[in-house]
Scaffold this motif. Sequence first.
Motif, PDB file in Angstrom:
ATOM      1  N   LEU A  16     -30.791  45.107  49.611  1.00 15.25           N
ATOM      2  CA  LEU A  16     -31.358  44.362  48.483  1.00 15.25           C
ATOM      3  C   LEU A  16     -32.724  44.830  47.981  1.00 15.25           C
ATOM      4  CD1 LEU A  16     -30.575  40.637  49.434  1.00 15.25           C
ATOM      5  CD2 LEU A  16     -29.196  42.218  48.093  1.00 15.25           C
ATOM      6  N   HIS A  17     -33.475  45.552  48.804  1.00 11.78           N
ATOM      7  CA  HIS A  17     -34.866  45.849  48.445  1.00 11.78           C
ATOM      8  C   HIS A  17     -34.974  46.441  47.034  1.00 11.78           C
ATOM      9  CE1 HIS A  17     -38.800  48.183  48.940  1.00 11.78           C
ATOM     10  NE2 HIS A  17     -39.086  46.912  48.801  1.00 11.78           N
ATOM     11  N   GLY A  18     -35.768  45.798  46.204  1.00  6.64           N
ATOM     12  CA  GLY A  18     -36.000  46.291  44.840  1.00  6.64           C
ATOM     13  C   GLY A  18     -34.997  45.816  43.811  1.00  6.64           C
ATOM     14  N   LYS A  19     -33.953  45.126  44.240  1.00  8.28           N
ATOM     15  CA  LYS A  19     -32.929  44.685  43.273  1.00  8.28           C
ATOM     16  C   LYS A  19     -33.259  43.285  42.739  1.00  8.28           C
ATOM     17  CE  LYS A  19     -29.087  47.274  45.318  1.00  8.28           C
ATOM     18  NZ  LYS A  19     -27.825  47.187  46.054  1.00  8.28           N
TER      19      LYS A  19
ATOM     20  N   PHE B  40     -38.751  36.827  48.564  1.00  8.35           N
ATOM     21  CA  PHE B  40     -39.268  36.154  47.364  1.00  8.35           C
ATOM     22  C   PHE B  40     -40.785  36.236  47.192  1.00  8.35           C
ATOM     23  CE2 PHE B  40     -35.193  33.815  47.427  1.00  8.35           C
ATOM     24  CZ  PHE B  40     -34.887  33.829  46.080  1.00  8.35           C
ATOM     25  N   GLN B  41     -41.508  36.430  48.315  1.00  7.58           N
ATOM     26  CA  GLN B  41     -42.955  36.216  48.291  1.00  7.58           C
ATOM     27  C   GLN B  41     -43.685  36.942  47.166  1.00  7.58           C
ATOM     28  OE1 GLN B  41     -45.684  35.740  51.883  1.00  7.58           O
ATOM     29  NE2 GLN B  41     -45.875  37.881  51.342  1.00  7.58           N
ATOM     30  N   MET B  42     -43.539  38.256  47.119  1.00  9.27           N
ATOM     31  CA  MET B  42     -44.298  39.043  46.142  1.00  9.27           C
ATOM     32  C   MET B  42     -43.850  38.728  44.705  1.00  9.27           C
ATOM     33  SD  MET B  42     -46.741  40.736  47.364  1.00  9.27           S
ATOM     34  CE  MET B  42     -47.350  40.833  49.018  1.00  9.27           C
TER      35      MET B  42
ATOM     36  N   VAL C 102     -37.466  38.872  39.534  1.00  7.16           N
ATOM     37  CA  VAL C 102     -37.471  38.433  40.941  1.00  7.16           C
ATOM     38  C   VAL C 102     -36.796  39.494  41.821  1.00  7.16           C
ATOM     39  CG1 VAL C 102     -37.126  36.486  42.498  1.00  7.16           C
ATOM     40  CG2 VAL C 102     -37.263  36.083  40.055  1.00  7.16           C
ATOM     41  N   LYS C 103     -37.378  40.665  41.821  1.00  4.26           N
ATOM     42  CA  LYS C 103     -36.831  41.759  42.643  1.00  4.26           C
ATOM     43  C   LYS C 103     -37.093  41.464  44.117  1.00  4.26           C
ATOM     44  CE  LYS C 103     -38.807  45.094  40.102  1.00  4.26           C
ATOM     45  NZ  LYS C 103     -39.125  44.434  38.825  1.00  4.26           N
ATOM     46  N   CYS C 104     -36.123  41.791  44.942  1.00  2.00           N
ATOM     47  CA  CYS C 104     -36.231  41.511  46.377  1.00  2.00           C
ATOM     48  C   CYS C 104     -37.353  42.363  46.996  1.00  2.00           C
ATOM     49  CB  CYS C 104     -34.900  41.817  47.068  1.00  2.00           C
ATOM     50  SG  CYS C 104     -34.993  41.638  48.855  1.00  2.00           S
ATOM     51  N   GLY C 105     -38.287  41.698  47.663  1.00  2.69           N
ATOM     52  CA  GLY C 105     -39.442  42.413  48.213  1.00  2.69           C
ATOM     53  C   GLY C 105     -39.323  42.744  49.690  1.00  2.69           C
ATOM     54  N   ASP C 106     -38.162  42.493  50.279  1.00  3.57           N
ATOM     55  CA  ASP C 106     -38.021  42.723  51.723  1.00  3.57           C
ATOM     56  C   ASP C 106     -37.698  44.194  52.006  1.00  3.57           C
ATOM     57  OD1 ASP C 106     -37.559  42.717  54.400  1.00  3.57           O
ATOM     58  OD2 ASP C 106     -35.824  41.381  54.351  1.00  3.57           O
ATOM     59  N   GLN C 107     -38.737  44.919  52.448  1.00  2.51           N
ATOM     60  CA  GLN C 107     -38.543  46.369  52.671  1.00  2.51           C
ATOM     61  C   GLN C 107     -37.609  46.663  53.845  1.00  2.51           C
ATOM     62  OE1 GLN C 107     -42.613  47.450  52.953  1.00  2.51           O
ATOM     63  NE2 GLN C 107     -42.932  46.487  54.935  1.00  2.51           N
TER      64      GLN C 107
END
Lengths: 147, 424
Positions: free
Chosen positions: A52-55, A31-33, A42-47
């Motif tokens: 989920l990344h980017g979704k 959520f941070q970014m 609210v795209k997922c920022g967890d690389q």
Amino acid sequence: MKQFQGRVVTPGEVTAEALVTREGFNTLASFQMALQFGDKEVKCGDQNNHDLHGKPMIGKALCLPQTIGSTTGGLVLYCACAMQKNPACMLFANHIDSLAAAGAILADVWVDGVSMPVVDSLGDEFLDYVKDGMKITVKAGGVVEVE
Amino acid sequence: MILTKEQQAILDGEKGETLAKVMKTLVMYGDAFEAEKLVPVTSKYNHLVTSFGLKVMAPVYDLMQQLLDAGVASEQKFSVDPRPLDKNVPANILQKLVFNKFMYTKQGFYEEQLEKLGLMDKDAFSCTCYMDEVGNKPKKGDVLSWAESSAVVYANSVLGARCNRNSGIIDIMGSIVGYVPYFGLLTDEGRKATWIVKVQTKKKPEAQLLGSAIGMKVMEDVPYVIGLDEWIGTELDDAACAYLKDFGAATASNGAVGLYHIDNLTPEAKEMGKALIAEGAKEYIIDDAELERVQKSYPVVWKNPDATPKLCFVGCPHLSLEQLKDWTDKIEQALKQSGAKKVCIPTVFTAAPKVLEAFEKTEYAARLKATGVITSYICPLMYMNNPFCKKMPVITSSNKLRTYTSARYYTDGEILNAITKGGK
């Protein structure tokens, strides 16, 4: 259509499109970014999260095993709800962890006008069955329908 | 959950609507873990994880204001995690702009709130609140309402206190009502080890690497570690405590460990020994090859993996006084060997303000300064959250910092080599 029985952590009924991760969901990293820089989707920022990344996460039925990561996770989830940037519901295959439980409960008790039903203990079979884009209906008593 | 009359009265609103909501939060939190009751918080001080005035966290500050307006502040004073900003830490114009105009714009406002809510003193900002110099060191058996993961695992394991891995905000709420739900690591059953970890290395294992390996293997379970006492001794002296601080932070961040037992060393292991191991516990053997495998498995997320490091952070969690002295000796020796006078990579050592104050009173402070190393009270993690810092090649010996940011992990020895000789 298949029905799963879980346990209610925070109450509510909702219908939404499934967004699925089979990896631990890092709440802060996800959520941070998006919250910090006003991402409307609210795209997922967890690389590190390959599912989920980017979704976009807003308004989705987030299906996951458990959350992981920083103990700020609960307050990050609370902030997402207070800013109305939360998933429609969170559906846990495992028993909920202490950080996600805290975030969901803080939102339920302290945020007016926002409902994010949370159901846990849906079992491994739930995560095996559910796929991105499926229609999810959360009913009273921890019943989750997937179609 | 069965509540006492006093607890039920609070929940029913007899002491006001806001306190009733605080109690409701804790009761629901306990219900989620089938807690049967609430138990009193018994530590002298509390510790909060939320130390940053991040603009985006406005709902947190609104909630804190609700607590203040209702006059429901805790009777416990508290320490809090490190401040996010320090002008002594190198930052370029863009990074400073983002820090001051976009990220931590609420810092002053939030620190005022913390003072009103019961901050121990203006310097009580550190993740290592349990250091003697800081003064928030729980006693064995104390029940806590803490959330900072590295402090929780240290308090449970090294000090023998009892605390769950709570989330931020839950920490202050437990302290306000004076009760926390009784489940997990508060119970004798929850403190039993479900993993036996056998350390079979031929040299002293790197604390942050061993903790990482164990955390990634056992996740939120409790490990009982056998064989580590051979390397760090059977007494909780300064060196052993510093080792366990770094080890524990890695278990908590690379996994979700809230308690570990070290055979012949940590208080409960010394008292109960292998009786702490639950029936059917799984086994994990760690040798030098396993540690090497774990280190090699860390992804390098730098755009250019061969980039020259532009910054080095040591001290996540914050360094102890003895660690600061030890690093000073090592850097001086290494610089002497390489024929250099100062470190070749900008290097920041972080520690609690009170620890730095004590360090300044020693002859080591001037010696460390002469090597070019900067000392700071900052939280390196909060520095790295800046998108313009994220892009920078930063090295660290903290496995927590590696996990949550783009910083690259090196062992202490590799860090020493890099900052004094420019090698890897």
